[in-house]
Write a protein that holds these residues in place. Structure first.
Motif, mmCIF file in Angstrom:
data_model
loop_
_atom_site.group_PDB
_atom_site.id
_atom_site.type_symbol
_atom_site.label_atom_id
_atom_site.label_comp_id
_atom_site.label_asym_id
_atom_site.label_seq_id
_atom_site.Cartn_x
_atom_site.Cartn_y
_atom_site.Cartn_z
ATOM 1 N N ASP A 88 -17.008 101.388 47.951
ATOM 2 C CA ASP A 88 -16.508 102.705 47.576
ATOM 3 C C ASP A 88 -17.690 103.648 47.385
ATOM 4 O O ASP A 88 -18.430 103.545 46.409
ATOM 5 C CB ASP A 88 -15.704 102.586 46.278
ATOM 6 C CG ASP A 88 -15.029 103.884 45.894
ATOM 7 O OD1 ASP A 88 -15.115 104.854 46.672
ATOM 8 O OD2 ASP A 88 -14.421 103.942 44.807
ATOM 9 N N TYR A 108 -15.637 108.335 50.705
ATOM 10 C CA TYR A 108 -14.460 107.474 50.652
ATOM 11 C C TYR A 108 -14.934 106.020 50.678
ATOM 12 O O TYR A 108 -15.731 105.617 49.835
ATOM 13 C CB TYR A 108 -13.528 107.789 51.822
ATOM 14 C CG TYR A 108 -13.067 109.230 51.850
ATOM 15 C CD1 TYR A 108 -12.153 109.698 50.910
ATOM 16 C CD2 TYR A 108 -13.559 110.132 52.804
ATOM 17 C CE1 TYR A 108 -11.738 111.033 50.920
ATOM 18 C CE2 TYR A 108 -13.135 111.454 52.826
ATOM 19 C CZ TYR A 108 -12.230 111.898 51.880
ATOM 20 O OH TYR A 108 -11.827 113.199 51.890
ATOM 21 N N LYS A 109 -14.469 105.245 51.628
ATOM 22 C CA LYS A 109 -14.937 103.871 51.796
ATOM 23 C C LYS A 109 -15.893 103.816 52.987
ATOM 24 O O LYS A 109 -15.569 104.279 54.070
ATOM 25 C CB LYS A 109 -13.759 102.930 52.064
ATOM 26 C CG LYS A 109 -12.748 102.840 50.934
ATOM 27 C CD LYS A 109 -13.228 101.888 49.856
ATOM 28 C CE LYS A 109 -12.112 101.656 48.830
ATOM 29 N NZ LYS A 109 -12.525 100.714 47.782
ATOM 30 N N ASN A 122 -9.872 103.005 55.347
ATOM 31 C CA ASN A 122 -10.996 102.086 55.226
ATOM 32 C C ASN A 122 -11.580 101.714 56.583
ATOM 33 O O ASN A 122 -10.848 101.498 57.544
ATOM 34 C CB ASN A 122 -10.565 100.806 54.514
ATOM 35 C CG ASN A 122 -10.198 101.054 53.070
ATOM 36 O OD1 ASN A 122 -10.428 102.137 52.545
ATOM 37 N ND2 ASN A 122 -9.631 100.054 52.423
ATOM 38 N N GLN A 135 -18.122 109.766 44.698
ATOM 39 C CA GLN A 135 -18.274 111.207 44.807
ATOM 40 C C GLN A 135 -19.235 111.703 43.734
ATOM 41 O O GLN A 135 -19.587 110.987 42.809
ATOM 42 C CB GLN A 135 -16.920 111.898 44.679
ATOM 43 C CG GLN A 135 -15.951 111.573 45.806
ATOM 44 C CD GLN A 135 -14.644 112.318 45.671
ATOM 45 O OE1 GLN A 135 -14.317 112.827 44.601
ATOM 46 N NE2 GLN A 135 -13.891 112.400 46.757
ATOM 47 N N LEU A 192 -12.021 110.168 56.196
ATOM 48 C CA LEU A 192 -10.725 110.310 55.547
ATOM 49 C C LEU A 192 -10.437 109.059 54.723
ATOM 50 O O LEU A 192 -11.224 108.112 54.698
ATOM 51 C CB LEU A 192 -9.612 110.516 56.596
ATOM 52 C CG LEU A 192 -9.606 111.844 57.356
ATOM 53 C CD1 LEU A 192 -8.553 111.810 58.461
ATOM 54 C CD2 LEU A 192 -9.336 113.010 56.414
ATOM 55 N N LEU A 193 -9.279 109.060 54.063
ATOM 56 C CA LEU A 193 -8.900 107.929 53.207
ATOM 57 C C LEU A 193 -8.410 106.734 54.014
ATOM 58 O O LEU A 193 -7.338 106.181 53.756
ATOM 59 C CB LEU A 193 -7.813 108.370 52.216
ATOM 60 C CG LEU A 193 -8.280 109.259 51.070
ATOM 61 C CD1 LEU A 193 -7.090 109.835 50.320
ATOM 62 C CD2 LEU A 193 -9.164 108.469 50.119
ATOM 63 N N THR A 239 -11.622 108.274 62.535
ATOM 64 C CA THR A 239 -12.075 108.818 61.249
ATOM 65 C C THR A 239 -13.241 108.022 60.667
ATOM 66 O O THR A 239 -13.614 108.228 59.517
ATOM 67 C CB THR A 239 -10.918 108.835 60.233
ATOM 68 O OG1 THR A 239 -10.442 107.497 60.027
ATOM 69 C CG2 THR A 239 -9.780 109.717 60.716
ATOM 70 N N ASN A 266 -18.309 113.740 52.636
ATOM 71 C CA ASN A 266 -17.170 112.828 52.567
ATOM 72 C C ASN A 266 -17.573 111.565 51.806
ATOM 73 O O ASN A 266 -18.544 110.907 52.161
ATOM 74 C CB ASN A 266 -16.702 112.440 53.972
ATOM 75 C CG ASN A 266 -16.190 113.642 54.746
ATOM 76 O OD1 ASN A 266 -15.414 114.437 54.228
ATOM 77 N ND2 ASN A 266 -16.642 113.798 55.984
#
Length: 268
Positions: A200, A137-138, A239, A203, A236-237, A256, A135
């Motif tokens: 951030d 994301y932030k 923050n 990926q 997940l998306l 999350t 994962n």
């Protein structure tokens, strides 16, 4: 004639040694004197000296830093569950990814006239993914301590000073780390309790590492307090958030966002 040859030989040896030392300095290597200072004056072990950046090492010498505390933890996040896997139980689970957290607390020379006569502390936290996370994301990283300790952050113009955070990624092609993002301003803070940064996490499957540095001041000439570095990993998306949790500022765990920490005690 023999005497002349001896003189020329000594002169050449001196020239080669001088240029070798100069080249070493120009290449950014620590000198033997600097290593001795880091060991004897700052209090770093050989392992810690090898783990920090050259610039940071020299900054510690310039600040007359003295290491007061060092903490280190390896956290295993299960990327697709609600739990943090206990250290050593990764097994063959491909979803379990490890991150190393470490933190140092120093007492340094106080040259800030706004806080004249106060004790100046320096907190340096580091994180490094030992296996690339699935994962990306932030994520967040923070340093915190109990607000009741009266250890305060330096501030001006409604903001926090003497903060820095960096994020690096590994370039396998070039075989080196490169700076991906950095900040001199925390994402959020607690005036007498700590600072944090949200970044951030890119990926691409490459390894990542980063650091956070925050200075703080206290009127107490002697004292002792707990401190904690927290790392929050989003699945997940959404923050991660920064706030006081269980009495200490840091990344707040959620449905999350999984949080690991490295905690210690600093005495000055």
């Amino acid at each position: 004639m023999k005497r002349l040859l001896l003189i020329l030989s000594l002169a050449c040896s001196s020239f080669i040694f001088s240029n070798s030392a100069f080249a070493s300095e120009m290449n950014g290597d620590l000198t033997k004197n600097e290593v001795d200072q880091l060991k004897n004056d700052v209090g770093l072990s050989d392992e810690l000296i090898q783990s920090i950046e050259i610039e940071e090492a020299r900054e510690l010498i310039e600040e007359n830093a003295v290491l007061l505390s060092h903490v280190e933890e390896i956290i295993t996040f299960d990327e697709f569950s609600d739990s943090i896997v206990p250290y050593g139980s990764q097994g063959g689970d491909l979803n379990a990814k490890q991150i190393k957290l470490s933190g140092d607390a120093y007492k340094v020379t106080n040259n800030n006239s706004s806080y004249k006569g106060q004790v100046k502390l320096k907190f340096v936290g580091n994180w490094e993914w030992l296996s690339a996370p699935i994962n990306a994301y932030k994520d967040g990283f923070a340093i915190g301590w109990p607000t009741s300790e009266k250890v305060k952050l330096p501030t001006s113009n409604n903001g926090v000073d003497e903060f820095s955070a960096d994020y690096y990624r590994w370039d396998s092609r070039l075989g080196k780390w490169y700076l991906t993002s950095s900040s001199k301003v925390p994402r959020d803070y607690e005036p007498n309790g700590g600072t944090g940064w949200i970044f951030d996490l890119r990926q691409g499957g490459s390894l990542s590492k980063g650091s956070l540095t925050q200075y703080a001041y206290t009127n107490s000439k002697t004292g002792s307090m707990n401190y904690k570095f927290t790392y929050g990993h989003a699945q997940l998306l959404l923050n991660p958030s920064l706030s006081i949790s269980k009495g200490v500022f840091g990344v707040v765990p959620g449905n999350t966002v999984k949080v690991g920490h490295a905690a210690g005690t600093v005495t000055w």
